[in-house]
Design a protein around this motif. Structure first.
Motif, short mmCIF file in Angstrom:
data_model
loop_
_atom_site.label_atom_id
_atom_site.label_comp_id
_atom_site.label_asym_id
_atom_site.label_seq_id
_atom_site.Cartn_x
_atom_site.Cartn_y
_atom_site.Cartn_z
N PHE A 1 0.83 -1.22 0.00
CA PHE A 1 0.00 0.00 0.00
C PHE A 1 0.86 1.26 0.00
O PHE A 1 0.47 2.28 -0.55
CB PHE A 1 -0.92 0.02 1.24
CG PHE A 1 -2.08 -0.93 1.16
CD1 PHE A 1 -2.42 -1.56 -0.02
CD2 PHE A 1 -2.83 -1.19 2.29
CE1 PHE A 1 -3.49 -2.45 -0.08
CE2 PHE A 1 -3.91 -2.07 2.23
CZ PHE A 1 -4.22 -2.70 1.04
N THR A 2 2.02 1.20 0.64
CA THR A 2 2.83 2.41 0.73
C THR A 2 3.99 2.40 -0.27
O THR A 2 4.86 3.24 -0.20
CB THR A 2 3.43 2.57 2.14
OG1 THR A 2 4.35 1.51 2.36
CG2 THR A 2 2.36 2.54 3.20
N SER A 3 3.98 1.45 -1.23
CA SER A 3 5.12 1.39 -2.14
C SER A 3 5.15 2.59 -3.08
O SER A 3 6.17 3.24 -3.24
CB SER A 3 5.07 0.11 -2.98
OG SER A 3 5.58 -0.95 -2.24
N GLU A 4 4.04 2.85 -3.73
CA GLU A 4 4.03 3.98 -4.64
C GLU A 4 2.78 4.83 -4.50
O GLU A 4 2.65 5.84 -5.15
CB GLU A 4 4.10 3.46 -6.09
CG GLU A 4 5.40 2.81 -6.44
CD GLU A 4 5.34 2.26 -7.84
OE1 GLU A 4 5.46 3.05 -8.78
OE2 GLU A 4 5.15 1.04 -7.99
N GLY A 5 1.85 4.36 -3.69
CA GLY A 5 0.60 5.09 -3.60
C GLY A 5 -0.22 4.95 -4.86
O GLY A 5 -0.72 5.92 -5.42
N MET B 1 -1.33 3.07 6.22
CA MET B 1 -0.21 3.97 5.91
C MET B 1 0.55 4.34 7.16
O MET B 1 1.74 4.66 7.11
CB MET B 1 -0.72 5.23 5.22
CG MET B 1 -1.32 4.94 3.87
SD MET B 1 -1.68 6.44 2.96
CE MET B 1 -0.13 6.76 2.14
N HIS C 1 1.86 0.23 8.63
CA HIS C 1 2.71 -0.60 7.78
C HIS C 1 4.16 -0.56 8.26
O HIS C 1 4.66 0.50 8.61
CB HIS C 1 2.60 -0.08 6.34
CG HIS C 1 3.45 -0.83 5.37
ND1 HIS C 1 3.09 -2.07 4.90
CD2 HIS C 1 4.62 -0.54 4.79
CE1 HIS C 1 4.02 -2.49 4.06
NE2 HIS C 1 4.96 -1.60 3.98
#
Lengths: 613, 358
Positions: free
Chosen positions: A351-355, A422, A425
């Motif tokens: 979920f927080t890799s690239e948005g 977010m 994580h």
């Protein structure tokens, strides 16, 4: 007996329950040796008996659990202290560093030890303990027996799987002996393709995971074919014990998902050794691609880890509550449903890799997995209603599982929710969450299953009271260790930190104390089992009053499990209509015995007599 | 204020409005979106608590009530109930749908950057963060957290601020726990992180030497990145906008090479190199000028060589742009090449700064 055709009554009658191990059998226990020490070792090393292979897996898994546990204790001990100013002579890693003979003032070097030890803990526990624990050890032993077969479909392939497991573990141990690996068990690129670039250790560790994967694939394949082809006459799909259903779902996952990680790990090795640009942006690759590949395997594998744990609870609760399980069909379909959806949720690790907007799809699908999981928990608790519940050690473990797994499941909700994930994580909240599921779920279920089937596997009882006491010690230790980590995570403690800001110290210290309590609990359980092997009372055929097929045969089973092919006439949990084999009115007086006896007679004299569920 | 349980450190005078603390105390949020995230978290928390207590209550009560007694067997009871089973599938699903949409809403609001956001360039590297302001300035301010010096980044209160982030080596993740959001920092593409700090209020601020109020927030790296991962911290300092503008202008003023070098050290080098002789990942800079060196490849430099200003300057320059070429014996080969992140003037500044560290 009730579940067995009359033709087999000579071997599986009530008398066999009392006269266990009698000399009239044509073959001995699978454990009996036929020669000297060397002959015995050779016999075990070349055995194609699924039970011996299961026992060998069990000893390997327990040994690896010990190593992984020691690594966990080292990590927790290290975290007693936050970082300290080197000029004051104390820095993080000092404890591990001094143990390994490293000067205490070099933060980076001491952190290296911490990072290697937590990687060791994760890699051992995931690849060498949790994944093989239930399917390979208990599954190997009991899947054939539960469906009334002599062995798995491919016994030689089964032995090959075991040797592949051993080979993989040797590579893992080699990587550790050469100095360890500091990539974390997830091997995220480009870190994993660049760290220790002049060393082969990372390659060995990746190779270990690759080889262990083949062991999983072959075992899974074996179980799928076994369940399809070798069920005893009279056992339809919905007459199978739920343990078999869940291990079947697990096996499908292993066969379908494991090749993906195999290819991914090979690509990783190619990139490291030959500088082929796949994941490393410096070579034109894409690091996020690795995460997609990795989790496409590793998320289904999360269910490879938990479904077998659920499988064991499916057996323990009805047997020890002496009551038909609630919602058999929804349980079976929940296992398959979880397995199917688990292929579609890998993106929730990113979920927080690239948005990306795609994360929303993964979030929605993740909530979808939560539904069958919740249904299972409701069914288990529902099974207790109006039961007749024995507080035996396996039942205590099953209740512990319900408590811990429910917390693990509920704390998955804020991780599935995009906005809260977010924040949470890669924090200790995630660490606590997956320990509640993987350890409070799978490991506790595994230990519970070991207590449940121990008398059958080794023909010895253990001390019930001591077993329950150590189970409760584990329960207390577990919650002290990991509940504090939920609080740490919401407060902002990132995972995989060798040092931390001071304000987290109290919670870390509580957590460490909890881990020591856990260690005492597991050591105690080990002592209970060792005592059982050395001095335990002989186990009867059916100590808990179960109805599934393993309770119809000797403890420990003979080499071919059954003397004649069993024929199944009732469902695995029909406690309302069928009396357990070996049932003795003196032991378990039943008020409406006449009614029970009538039901028993109906079942025993009807060849199509198995009840609907 | 922080609570130092075993206080021996100067830690950030950070706000640390944790979820439970903030909800319980009703404290103001530290940035946009925090209240929304906290309220959905607390919603899930209370739902989970109710479900958990109900389930465990039933489990314990039934385990006790229906415990095995001699002379009894399980009472007859249904093992299947379609309506009940549908109900306990559909009702949770309803809650899940609500959670999903709340989370989705919060997620999108975290991703869509306001057009008027101040854009700062952020670089993550093993193992430090650096920020370049719109006028080209970099922060010279640093603070000790744990055993390491970490940079302090100034941002204005009540203004949307956006970091355009990229990594110089492996993956990192930028997490400000007080802002309740994080984003990975990737080596091959930009990712973005934006926030709008709430106004400073009396309850949660410290005071700078000139009397300006401020509020600090920890930054942690949340994606494992190697040996000093846990030392890869920073501090975001929220100050009034006027003070912010004045500060970044002051930072950007022409400075002499030594001060320029000191600022570069504070921003990019301090996490591994001390200037006071202390041990760290890399060799200390104190007394480096004129100190003999042995390298891992067996070669060595004499004190005489290292006292030659031109020889010394070339050695330092090589160590910055190609750090793996000569690694001082006893230290790991871990420094990433920094040539692309420093101008010639800055490299010169670092060389001059090191010479002053006697």
């Amino acid at each position: 007996m009730a579940s067995i055709d009359n033709r087999n009554a000579n071997t599986i009658g009530a008398a066999a329950g009392h006269g266990h191990g009698g000399g009239h059998h044509d073959e001995g226990s699978y454990l009996s040796s036929r020669g000297g020490l060397i002959a015995t070792i050779w016999d075990w090393a070349t055995t194609i008996d699924h039970k011996k292979i299961g026992v060998m897996y069990l000893s390997a898994v327990l040994m690896m659990f010990f190593f992984g546990g020691v690594a966990a204790l080292a990590v927790r001990t290290e975290l007693l202290e936050p970082v300290r100013n080197p000029s004051e002579g104390v820095v993080t890693g000092q404890w591990l560093g001094s143990f390994l003979g490293v000067e205490s003032t070099n933060i980076a070097k001491n952190n290296q030890h911490y990072n290697r030890v937590f990687t060791l803990h994760g890699a051992i526990m995931v690849f060498m303990v949790i994944i093989p624990s239930v399917p390979a050890a208990l599954g190997n032993f009991f899947i054939p027996i539960l469906i009334g077969a002599k062995d798995v479909a491919f016994p030689r392939l089964n032995l090959l799987s075991w040797y592949i497991y051993v080979t993989g573990s040797i590579f893992g141990v080699l990587a550790i002996l050469l100095g360890g690996v500091d990539t974390g068990w997830t091997f995220y690129t480009p870190y994993s393709t660049t760290t220790d670039a002049d060393q082969m250790r990372v390659v060995y560790m990746v190779l270990a995971a690759f080889i262990l994967g083949f062991s999983s694939i072959l075992t899974g394949l074996n179980f799928v074919v076994t369940v399809h082809k070798l069920r005893a006459p009279g056992m339809g799909w919905f007459d199978m014990p739920l343990f078999v259903w869940a291990v079947y779902a697990t096996s499908i996952l292993q066969v379908l998902a494991t090749p993906v990680i195999g290819i991914t790990l090979l690509l990783l090795i190619f990139e490291r050794l030959f500088r082929v640009g796949i994941f490393d942006p410096g070579l034109g690759g894409d690091p996020v691609l690795f995460q997609h590949f990795f989790w496409f395997y590793s998320h289904p594998v999360v269910y490879v880890m938990i479904l077998p744990g659920m499988a064991i609870i499916n057996e323990i609760i009805p047997v020890h509550a002496h009551k038909k399980i609630f919602g058999y069909r929804s349980m079976a379909f929940a296992s398959l449903g979880i397995a199917a959806v688990s292929f579609l949720v890998w993106g929730h690790h990113m979920f927080t890799s690239e948005g990306e907007l795609a994360a929303t799809v993964f979030s929605a699908l993740t909530f979808l997995v939560a539904v069958p999981t919740a249904v299972k928990v409701f069914n288990w608790v529902g099974t207790l209603y109006k039961g007749s519940i024995s507080m035996t050690p396996p039942m205590v473990y099953a209740l512990m599982f319900l408590f811990l797994f429910t917390i693990g499941g509920l704390t998955g909700l804020p991780l599935a929710t995009l906005s809260t994930d977010m924040h949470l994580h890669d924090s200790y909240f995630v660490v606590a969450h997956f320990h509640y599921v993987m350890m409070g779920g799978t490991i506790i279920a595994f230990v519970g299953g070991l207590h449940h089937w121990w008398p059958k596997m080794f023909g010895r009882m253990y001390n019930n009271r001591a077993a329950i006491i150590f189970a409760l010690v584990q329960f207390v230790g577990f919650n002290v260790t990991f509940f504090t980590q939920f609080v740490l995570g919401t407060r902002g403690m990132p995972r995989r930190y060798a040092s931390y800001v001071d304000e987290f110290q109290l919670l870390h210290q509580i957590s460490t104390v909890g881990s020591y309590i856990l260690a005492v609990g597991f050591t105690g359980s080990l002592a209970v089992f060792v005592h059982s092997l050395l001095a335990g009372k002989k186990a009867p055929q059916n100590p808990w009053g179960g109805l599934t097929l393993e309770w119809h045969i000797e403890s420990p089973p003979t080499t071919h499990n059954f003397h004649k092919e069993p024929i199944v006439h009732h469902g695995p949990y029909d406690f309302d209509t069928v009396l357990p084999p070996g049932w003795d009115p003196e032991d378990y007086p039943v008020p409406n015995a006449r009614e029970q006896a009538a039901a028993y007679a109906r079942a025993a004299h009807s060849h199509v007599g198995h009840e609907k569920h | 204020m922080t609570t130092d349980f075993f206080s021996n450190l100067t830690v950030a005078d950070a706000a640390h409005e944790y979820i439970f603390h903030r909800e319980g105390m009703g404290a103001v949020a530290t940035a946009n979106g925090v209240e929304a995230t906290d309220s959905i978290f607390m919603f899930i928390f209370w739902i989970s608590t109710v479900v958990f207590v109900a389930l465990m209550g039933a489990m314990v009560y039934w385990t006790f009530k229906y415990r095995r007694r001699p002379g009894t067997i399980a009472q007859a009871s249904p093992s299947h109930n379609t309506i009940l089973e549908l109900a306990w599938s559909i009702v949770p699903l309803g809650f899940f749908v609500y959670m999903f949409f709340e989370g989705f809403h919060g997620y999108i609001s975290r991703l869509v950057i306001p057009p008027d956001a101040i854009q700062l360039q952020l670089v993550g590297r093993k193992w430090s963060w650096s920020v370049t302001y719109p006028n080209g300035a970099e922060t010279p301010v640093q603070q000790k957290v744990g055993a390491s010096n970490v940079p302090v980044f100034y941002v204005p209160e009540d203004k949307p601020v956006m970091f355009r982030m990229v990594s110089a080596d492996v993956m990192h993740a930028f997490w400000v726990p007080d802002f309740r959001t994080k984003m990975d920092v990737l080596p091959n593409r930009y990712t973005a992180y934006w926030f709008k700090p709430e106004r400073l209020d009396v309850s949660s601020t410290g005071t700078l030497e000139d009397g300006t109020r401020y509020r600090d927030h920890f930054v942690f790296c949340a994606e494992y990145c190697g040996d000093m991962h846990s030392e890869m911290a920073a501090i975001i300092r929220v100050v009034p906008e006027a003070h912010y503008l004045a500060t970044i202008t002051k930072w950007n003023d022409a400075v002499d090479p030594v001060e320029l070098g000191r600022r570069q050290w504070a921003a990019k080098c301090a996490s591994c190199h001390t200037v006071d002789g202390g041990a760290n990942t890399g060799p200390t800079w104190k007394g480096l000028f004129g100190r003999g060196h042995s390298f891992t490849d067996g070669s060595s430099y004499t004190p005489e060589q290292m006292s030659n200003p031109e020889f010394f300057a070339n050695y330092i320059r090589e160590s910055i742009v190609d750090p793996g070429k000569r690694v001082v014996a006893g230290y790991p080969n871990q420094m990433p090449p920094m040539g692309g992140q420093l101008t010639e003037a800055q490299i010169n500044g670092i060389i001059e700064y090191i010479k002053t560290l006697k």
